[in-house]
Design an enzyme around this catalytic site. Structure first.
Site, PDB file in Angstrom:
ATOM      1  N   LYS A 149      27.271  49.661  29.064  1.00  0.00           N
ATOM      2  CA  LYS A 149      28.684  49.874  28.713  1.00  0.00           C
ATOM      3  C   LYS A 149      29.094  51.294  29.100  1.00  0.00           C
ATOM      4  O   LYS A 149      28.322  52.240  28.919  1.00  0.00           O
ATOM      5  CB  LYS A 149      28.815  49.653  27.203  1.00  0.00           C
ATOM      6  CG  LYS A 149      30.117  50.094  26.576  1.00  0.00           C
ATOM      7  CD  LYS A 149      31.150  49.020  26.649  1.00  0.00           C
ATOM      8  CE  LYS A 149      32.475  49.475  26.011  1.00  0.00           C
ATOM      9  NZ  LYS A 149      33.623  48.758  26.593  1.00  0.00           N
ATOM     10  N   THR A 199      38.089  44.475  36.581  1.00  0.00           N
ATOM     11  CA  THR A 199      39.033  43.426  36.185  1.00  0.00           C
ATOM     12  C   THR A 199      40.410  43.637  36.813  1.00  0.00           C
ATOM     13  O   THR A 199      40.771  44.741  37.217  1.00  0.00           O
ATOM     14  CB  THR A 199      39.185  43.401  34.659  1.00  0.00           C
ATOM     15  OG1 THR A 199      39.565  44.708  34.220  1.00  0.00           O
ATOM     16  CG2 THR A 199      37.895  43.001  33.981  1.00  0.00           C
ATOM     17  N   ASN A 255      32.839  54.653  37.251  1.00  0.00           N
ATOM     18  CA  ASN A 255      33.895  53.717  36.870  1.00  0.00           C
ATOM     19  C   ASN A 255      35.239  54.378  37.145  1.00  0.00           C
ATOM     20  O   ASN A 255      35.716  55.185  36.343  1.00  0.00           O
ATOM     21  CB  ASN A 255      33.725  53.373  35.386  1.00  0.00           C
ATOM     22  CG  ASN A 255      34.740  52.359  34.896  1.00  0.00           C
ATOM     23  OD1 ASN A 255      35.679  52.007  35.611  1.00  0.00           O
ATOM     24  ND2 ASN A 255      34.559  51.902  33.682  1.00  0.00           N
ATOM     25  N   CYS A 257      38.878  51.398  35.380  1.00  0.00           N
ATOM     26  CA  CYS A 257      39.136  50.758  34.092  1.00  0.00           C
ATOM     27  C   CYS A 257      40.641  50.631  33.882  1.00  0.00           C
ATOM     28  O   CYS A 257      41.346  51.637  33.859  1.00  0.00           O
ATOM     29  CB  CYS A 257      38.521  51.533  32.929  1.00  0.00           C
ATOM     30  SG  CYS A 257      38.928  50.744  31.336  1.00  0.00           S
TER      31      CYS A 257
END
Lengths: 270, 306
Positions: B49, B196, B131, B134
């Site tokens: 995570k 996503t 990342n 997000c």
């Protein structure tokens, strides 16, 4: 924790939109503790895609049966309750933290245990009452069940049969007292003979149960539901507000919480 | 076993993973949550995570809602902060013998550099995943939608660590190949795609957004064709390994990504549906290779390009 494909033995309509599903799941039934849940999906389909968390209403450890009370509340649960007997369901469970038993709570062993159920929230309390009945030192159980109408007092006989005293309130007065079940709880708390209050039902009901219990100085444990992803504490989807800030995971930290752990203001606002 | 076991190993920079099946960040916690049901040691890697410098409490609930063949989430990068993850989670996960990839999320270049430094120093991680995509926090996608910012970020982290660097790309861009080329040119050893898709769902009964954060990230089978297309396009313009993800539920889905150009795959939403999805897909890849006379999985990477 097990992931296992099981047979749906029966699926019975017990009230409008409410079904009792009986599932053959010996290992999960044996391992299950009151307040825990199973995460159910229909194998080999993507509709619904995600699992649905369902409280265990009764775990028959001898025959290996689980009884789940399911409310059809959306597309996913509508598909689940339409499953015929003999269908396969995939269960992950038992999951979550159970209700602490009265002897684990410092509330005075000579006093009564109060159970406050609202609607479909009766399910884990039936399981809890059933477990308390088989304790060596069975407490005196006073149960209260509230719903909007008599129809919605789903599976009330299951709770009544496991209680020493049982009261009902409906908002329209079609059964029991007319009004909210928290008004019945107020009377019980005034007697000053409560050792612990266990609640499960709509958020507003549980918030009031928690407030009244705190005011009376009685320990209170409530069981929550929330939209859930993994069911094992990984995805952090099923968050509810924690007292003092931050969030609790309903799937792993709960679904049963000491009422003092929870940010009731945030839960009322959601 | 009648056929020889195929070679499934995957190279990402200096790192060699035992097989191409890893978990997607945010869908598998710190691995430990699944340890009593899934044999973690069989996975190619666990991508943990996302970690931020300071702890984050996350977004207000509800944080998840199912949509047609998918789900929206808006967790909001809830995590206890890099120091706590390194001290409390990684030593235990490392005990399972699975390669660990840390997913890093920052608000500025300095955050990413600091995070990379901390995770490199802890000795437990095999690679870093940046990342930059997000959709659920303010500014979370800012780096990932601009080639210049992507390049600056990747270059800055590249300068301070020798750990293999993976850049996780957002599909919420006009041309994903521009961002991919920028990341690779700046020193990224691999690309992970896709994060996503920004989405939304409304509760028509309450007449309000279903998610507490209003918008969220769409994942699951619904996004797979978009993800396969992204991998297909990027495979043509870069020469580093691609880790494909987006709605992989079974081995056929994984093969789609591999044939589009992915050297490895990351399993996300499927973990919620089936905690054994990763290891079952790994078994499926072995079967596929054996049934089709494939000795090395790399033989079919990008094969759909002809």
């Amino acid at each position: 924790m097990l992931s296992t494909e099981c047979e749906l033995l029966s699926n019975q309509l017990v009230a409008p939109d409410h079904y009792v599903m009986q599932i053959l799941a010996p290992e999960i039934a044996r391992a299950s503790l009151p307040g825990q849940f199973v995460h159910l999906r229909i194998p080999r389909t993507m509709d619904p895609l995600l699992r649905r968390p369902l409280s265990v209403m009764l775990a028959d450890k001898v025959h290996g049966h689980l009884r789940l009370l399911v409310r059809a509340a959306g597309r996913g649960t509508e598909i689940i309750v339409a499953l015929p007997s003999g269908a396969s369901v995939d269960l992950l469970g038992p999951l979550g933290s159970p209700f602490p038993m009265p002897d684990e709570i410092d509330g005075g062993s000579d006093k009564d245990v109060l159970l406050v159920a609202g609607g479909v929230g009766v399910a884990p309390l039936v399981c809890l009452a059933d477990a308390m009945r088989s304790l060596d030192d069975t407490p005196y159980i006073r149960s209260m069940f509230g719903a909007s109408t008599e129809d919605m007092l789903v599976c009330w006989t299951e709770l009544a049969a496991r209680s020493d005293e049982f009261s009902v309130a409906t908002e329209d007065g079609s059964a029991g007292e007319e009004g909210l079940i928290t008004e019945v709880l107020a009377g019980q708390l005034e007697r000053g003979h409560a050792r612990v209050v266990y609640g499960c039902g709509p958020a507003a009901m549980m918030a009031e149960v928690a407030r009244m219990s705190a005011e009376a100085g009685v320990p209170c444990y409530c069981s929550f539901e929330q939209r859930m992803g993994c069911g094992v504490g990984a995805c952090l989807s099923c968050a509810i507000g924690a007292a003092g800030g931050g969030y609790l995971r309903v799937c792993k930290d709960g679904p049963v919480f000491n009422a003092e752990q929870v940010d009731w203001e945030a839960i009322r606002d959601e | 076993m009648s056929e020889a076991c195929p070679d499934l190993s995957v190279r990402i920079g200096s790192l060699v993973l035992p097989n191409p099946v890893m978990t997607a960040s945010g869908t598998f916690g710190y691995g430990l949550e699944y340890a009593d049901i899934c044999d973690l040691s069989r996975l190619g890697a666990v991508v943990i995570k996302a970690a931020t410098v300071a702890p984050r409490v996350g977004n207000r609930p509800p944080r998840i809602v199912e949509t047609a063949a998918g789900m929206l989430n808006a967790i909001g990068l809830q995590n206890p902060g890099a120091d706590a993850i390194i001290a409390e989670k990684l030593p235990e996960l490392a005990g399972f013998g699975v390669p660990i990839i840390a997913n890093l999320a920052g608000e500025c270049v300095d955050d990413y550099v600091l995070l990379a430094d901390k995770f490199a120093a802890c000795g437990h991680v095999a690679a870093l995943e940046l990342n930059i995509s997000c959709p659920n926090v303010e500014g979370g996608m800012a780096f990932g939608v601009c080639p210049e910012m992507t390049a600056e970020l990747v270059g800055s982290v590249r300068a301070i660590t020798d750990l293999p660097l993976i850049t996780k790309l957002s599909p919420n861009v006009t041309d994903i190949t521009e961002i991919a080329v920028a990341a690779v040119t700046a020193g990224s050893d691999a690309l992970s795609m896709i994060n996503t898709l920004l989405g939304m769902s409304i509760d028509v009964r309450r007449r309000r957004p279903l998610l507490g954060n209003a918008t969220g990230g769409l994942s699951g089978p619904a996004i797979r064709p978009v993800a396969v297309r992204c991998v297909w396009q990027v495979y043509d313009v870069v020469d580093v390994p691609i880790i494909g993800s987006g709605g992989i539920m079974c081995v056929e889905d994984a093969l789609e990504f591999i044939m589009a150009g992915a050297s490895a795959v990351a399993i996300g939403t499927a973990n919620f549906v089936n905690p054994l999805a990763g290891t079952e897909i790994l078994d499926g890849l072995v079967d596929y290779c054996q049934s089709n006379g494939i000795k090395d999985i790399s033989e079919i990477v990008g094969v759909a390009h002809g």
